[in-house]
Design an enzyme around this catalytic site. Structure first.
Site, PDB file in Angstrom:
ATOM      1  CG  ASP A  19       7.656  -8.466   5.074  1.00 31.15           C
ATOM      2  OD1 ASP A  19       8.906  -8.554   4.010  1.00 31.15           O
ATOM      3  OD2 ASP A  19       8.046 -10.043   6.070  1.00 31.15           O
ATOM      4  CB  THR A  20       5.040  -2.313   4.051  1.00 34.78           C
ATOM      5  OG1 THR A  20       5.093  -2.830   5.436  1.00 34.78           O
ATOM      6  CG2 THR A  20       3.923  -0.996   4.086  1.00 34.78           C
ATOM      7  CB  THR A  21       1.818  -3.608  -0.621  1.00 34.00           C
ATOM      8  OG1 THR A  21       2.151  -3.584  -2.251  1.00 34.00           O
ATOM      9  CG2 THR A  21       0.770  -2.767  -0.429  1.00 34.00           C
TER      10      THR A  21
END
Length: 594
Positions: A397-399
Site C-alpha cells: 500500500d503506497t501513494t
C-alpha cells in the site's frame, strides 16, 4: 482494439464496483445503465486535464489542492510535492506517512538534469542475522507486524534533502497545510475508507503479538474506522509535523522526537538505538534510462529499488511489435506477462542494497534484453524462468504523486509504509505508524538481499520518468507492491504502441502477475510458485482470458481494482510548456492545474 473496448464497456454495464457500494454502506447491486458517450476518446475514460502554469496529480483531491496552493504562492514543484506528501500522510494513512520511506525523480530545468533520491531506511546496526532469527522463533520469514520488520523511516530526511536542493519556501510553510488539516479535520475519502476497513480487519485477524492499542485509539477508537465523509482529526500528527517544521530534520532523527520513538521501539523488542536514527541519511542516486520505441525512453531508479525491472521489461519488449495485435489480445498479453516473469526472475536473484551486493550492469543492455526475449515461447507460457547469467512481490500500500511547476521542474514521487498501513506500531503521541518494510529481507545468508546490520531491504516503491526524443517529457507512477514495474510498462505500451491518451492509458484494464521467484526466498529455490498467477481486470475480453489459459497461464479475474495499482502522470510539451495530467479511477485522486 475493438475487443478490448468492448470488454471494458461490458464491465460498465454489469456491476457497480464493490468499493463504491461499500463506501455508501450498500451491498453491490446490478447496474442497469452503462457509460454515456463521449465526443472524443474512449467511452470508458474521461478527458485528461490540461493546464499551463502548474499541475499536480495525487491520490486525494485535497492534497492536490494543497500542492496547487503552494505553487501559486511561489513554491517550487519540490515545495508543492513535500506539502502534498505531508497532507497525504494524514489523509491517506493506508498508503503512506512519515513512518515510511520515499523515492523521487526530479527534473531540474536550470541544470537540465534528472536527479534521483533514495530515501529508504536501514536495519539496526547492532543486530546480526543470527540475533534476528533467534527472535523469530523458527519462522522462515519476517512478520508483517510488530517491531521486527521496522526499518528506519526515511521520508522526513528525504524531504529535507530535496528541499535543501530545490526548495523556495520554508519547511514550516510547506508543512503548515497538513498541520491545519490534522487539527481542524478533513472528510475521509471513499476508497481510503474502504482500505481503513480492510486494514482493521487484517490487524485484528493477525495471530502475532504486537501493541495495537495506540493505532486503535488513533484510527479505530469506536471499534470501527471512520466512514467516507466522516471528519477525521489527528492532533498528535499536527504536533509532530509542527515540531519538524520548526526544529528541522534533526527533530525526527536526533532531537526532541527521537528519544520517545526509540524508547517505544525498544519496549516492543526492537534493536534500534538513537545512533541508528542519528546516522540515517538519504542518498542522491543517478536514474538510468532505456530506449523503447518512437523516441520514448523510460527512466527508473537503481536498486535497492525494483525500478530496473521495468527497464528490463522494456528491453525485452522492444524486440516485438506489439501493435500488430489488439491491446486486449492474448498475443499482446502473453508477451507482456512473459517479459515481466523474465525480469522478475532477475529481481529475485540480483536486486538488493548496492552497499552490500553489486548489481550486474549487463542486465540493462540491449543485448541482454534480446537474449532474454528469445526465451519467450510465443505459443505457450514457460513453466519456470530462471535468472539470467549476465556479464517481490507482495501487495503493498503506497501513494504516488507528481507535481510540475511553471518553470518546468518536474517531480515524480512515491512514498509508502509498505504492506497495509505498516507494522501496526504507533509511538505514543506521534500520530503516525511505523513501516514494515523489513519484511522484504531474505533470511538466506547467501542471498544478496539477506538481512544484515545497517542494510536497506529490497524495495518495491519506484517513481518513473519518461523522455521523448531526448527531452524531459513525463512523470509517471503506479503504486502497489510488485504491480509497479509491470504497471509502468503497461502504461508505456498503451501510450506508445496503442496511441492512448494519458488518461486512457491509466484507465484501461490492467493485469497483475503475482508469484514466481521472490527476493525473500532462498537463493537457489526451490521456489514456491514458479509460474505464478495472472490476475486481470474484467475489461480484459473473455476470449482473451480463455486463450491465455489454453497457453498455460493461470488466470483469475478480479473486479474491485484494488490490486492493480494507482496511477498518476503529468506530461509537459517541451515546446509550449502546456501540461497534461491524468489520475487513477481506482483511487480517490485528482489531477488539476491552473
Amino acid at each position: 482494439m475493438r475487443a478490448f473496448l468492448t470488454g471494458v464497456a461490458a464491465l460498465a454495464l454489469t456491476t457497480v464496483p464493490a468499493a463504491a457500494q461499500d463506501a455508501q454502506g450498500l451491498p453491490p447491486v446490478e447496474q442497469q445503465i452503462g457509460a454515456g458517450g463521449r465526443p472524443v476518446g474512449a467511452n470508458w475514460s474521461r478527458s485528461p486535464v490540461i493546464a499551463q502554469h502548474g499541475m499536480a496529480a495525487t491520490a486525494h483531491p485535497l492534497a492536490t489542492q494543497v500542492a496547487l496552493d503552494v505553487l501559486k504562492d511561489g513554491g517550487s514543484a519540490v515545495d508543492a510535492a513535500i506539502a502534498a506528501n505531508a497532507a497525504l500522510g494524514l489523509m491517506e494513512p493506508t498508503g503512506n506517512g512519515i513512518g515510511g520511506d520515499l523515492f523521487a525523480i526530479i527534473y531540474d530545468p536550470k541544470t537540465q538534469q534528472l536527479y534521483g533520491i533514495n530515501g529508504s531506511g536501514r536495519s539496526p546496526k547492532e543486530q546480526t542475522l543470527d540475533q534476528l532469527k533467534a527472535k523469530l522463533n523458527g519462522a522462515d520469514a519476517l512478520p508483517p507486524f510488530g517491531a521486527l520488520p521496522i526499518t528506519i523511516p526515511g521520508t522526513v530526511d528525504a524531504w529535507f534533502a530535496m528541499h535543501e536542493k530545490f526548495g523556495r519556501r520554508s519547511m514550516a510553510d510547506n508543512l503548515a497545510p497538513a498541520v491545519r488539516y490534522a487539527r481542524e479535520g478533513h472528510p475521509i475519502a471513499p476508497v481510503i475508507g474502504r482500505y481503513l476497513t480492510l486494514n482493521l480487519k487484517r490487524f485484528e485477524q493477525s495471530s502475532a503479538e504486537f501493541d495495537f492499542a495506540n493505532a486503535r485509539k488513533l484510527w479505530f477508537a469506536d471499534g470501527a474506522p471512520p466512514a467516507a465523509g466522516e471528519i477525521f482529526t489527528n492532533p498528535d500528527l499536527a504536533n509532530t509535523l509542527e515540531t519538524i517544521g520548526r526544529e528541522g530534520r534533526d527533530a525526527y532523527y536526533d532531537g526532541s522526537l527521537t528519544d520517545g520513538m526509540v524508547a517505544y521501539l525498544q519496549e516492543q523488542g526492537s534493536a534500534f538505538t538513537r545512533d541508528d536514527f542519528a546516522d540515517h541519511h538519504s542518498e542522491w542516486v543517478e536514474p538510468a534510462c532505456v530506449a523503447y520505441k518512437k523516441g520514448y525512453e523510460l527512466c527508473e531508479l537503481p536498486p535497492n529499488s525494483q525500478g530496473f525491472a521495468a527497464l528490463q521489461m522494456v528491453n525485452i519488449l522492444k524486440s516485438v511489435d506489439l501493435s500488430q495485435w489488439e491491446r486486449g489480445s492474448p498475443e499482446a498479453m502473453h508477451y507482456l506477462v512473459e517479459a515481466k516473469r523474465l525480469a522478475y526472475a532477475d529481481v529475485a536473484r540480483f536486486y538488493a542494497d548496492p552497499d552490500f551486493a553489486s548489481f550486474p550492469q549487463d542486465l540493462l543492455t540491449d543485448e541482454y534484453g534480446a537474449e532474454r526475449f528469445k526465451l519467450i515461447d510465443p505459443a505457450k507460457a514457460t513453466p519456470e524462468f530462471g535468472p539470467g547469467e549476465p556479464k517481490l512481490e507482495g501487495e503493498g500500500d503506497t501513494t504516488y504523486m507528481t507535481v510540475v511547476d511553471g518553470d518546468g521542474m518536474m517531480v515524480s514521487l512515491i512514498q509508502s509504509n509498505y504492506r497495509g498501513m505498516g507494522s501496526g506500531l504507533v509511538a505514543p503521541g506521534t500520530g503516525f505508524m511505523f513501516q514494515d518494510r523489513g519484511e522484504l529481507y531474505s533470511l538466506d545468508p547467501a542471498h544478496p538481499n539477506a538481512y544484515a546490520p545497517g542494510k536497506r531491504p529490497f524495495h518495491t516503491i519506484i517513481p518513473a520518468f519518461v523522455k521523448k526524443d531526448g527531452k524531459p517529457y513525463m512523470t509517471l507512477g503506479l503504486m502497489g507492491g510488485g504491480m509497479q514495474p509491470q504497471g509502468h510498462v503497461q502504461v508505456l505500451v498503451n501510450l506508445v504502441d496503442y496511441g492512448m491518451n494519458l488518461q486512457e492509458a491509466g484507465d484501461a484494464a490492467r493485469f497483475n502477475h503475482d508469484g514466481g521467484p521472490q527476493p525473500t526466498e532462498e537463493l537457489d529455490g526451490p521456489f514456491a510458485d514458479p509460474l505464478g498467477t495472472l490476475y486481470v481486470e474484467p475489461g480484459i475480453p473473455a476470449e482473451t482470458i480463455a486463450a491465455l489459459r489454453e497457453m498455460g497461464h493461470t488466470v483469475e479475474v478480479v473486479d474491485d481494482g484494488m490490486m492493480f495499482g494507482g496511477y498518476q502522470a503529468i506530461a509537459r510539451d517541451p515546446e509550449t510548456g502546456v501540461l497534461t495530467g491524468a489520475t487513477e479511477m481506482r483511487k480517490d485522486g485528482q489531477a488539476s492545474g491552473y
